[in-house]
Motif scaffolding. Structure first.
Motif, short mmCIF file in Angstrom:
data_model
loop_
_atom_site.label_atom_id
_atom_site.label_comp_id
_atom_site.label_asym_id
_atom_site.label_seq_id
_atom_site.Cartn_x
_atom_site.Cartn_y
_atom_site.Cartn_z
N GLU A 184 -7.18 3.99 1.15
CA GLU A 184 -8.22 4.00 2.18
C GLU A 184 -7.97 5.12 3.19
O GLU A 184 -8.90 5.83 3.57
N TRP A 236 -4.20 -0.54 6.76
CA TRP A 236 -5.02 0.11 5.74
C TRP A 236 -4.17 0.42 4.52
O TRP A 236 -3.00 0.74 4.62
N LEU A 295 -12.69 -1.88 8.05
CA LEU A 295 -11.42 -1.25 8.38
C LEU A 295 -11.24 -1.04 9.88
O LEU A 295 -10.14 -1.14 10.40
N VAL A 337 -12.16 1.03 -2.15
CA VAL A 337 -11.60 0.76 -0.83
C VAL A 337 -12.63 0.01 0.01
O VAL A 337 -13.82 0.01 -0.30
N ARG A 338 -12.14 -0.64 1.06
CA ARG A 338 -13.04 -1.36 1.95
C ARG A 338 -13.87 -0.37 2.76
O ARG A 338 -13.47 0.78 2.94
#
Length: 63
Positions: A22, A18, A10, A4-5
């Motif tokens: 995430e 999202w 985010l 995930v970022r």
């Protein structure tokens, strides 16, 4: 695997953008450290919880 970022990226977008993974990841992470969160962290967790609710809850997002 963590795919995930990061939170910095985010936080520059709406929670509705999202990915479910995430939301789930950061929900789990922040929930574990709730006693240590400041007001901003608590607000972020509340927004994450609201978006999870908007999507039907954690059980719906797992599928």
């Amino acid at each position: 695997m963590y795919n995930v970022r990061d939170m910095t990226e985010l936080l520059m977008m709406g929670k509705d953008d999202w990915k479910s993974e995430e939301l789930t990841h950061f929900h789990n992470s922040l929930t574990q450290i709730v006693p240590y969160l400041n007001q901003e962290g608590t607000t972020i967790l509340r927004e994450i919880n609201q978006e999870i609710t908007n999507r039907g809850g954690l059980n719906k997002m797992d599928h």
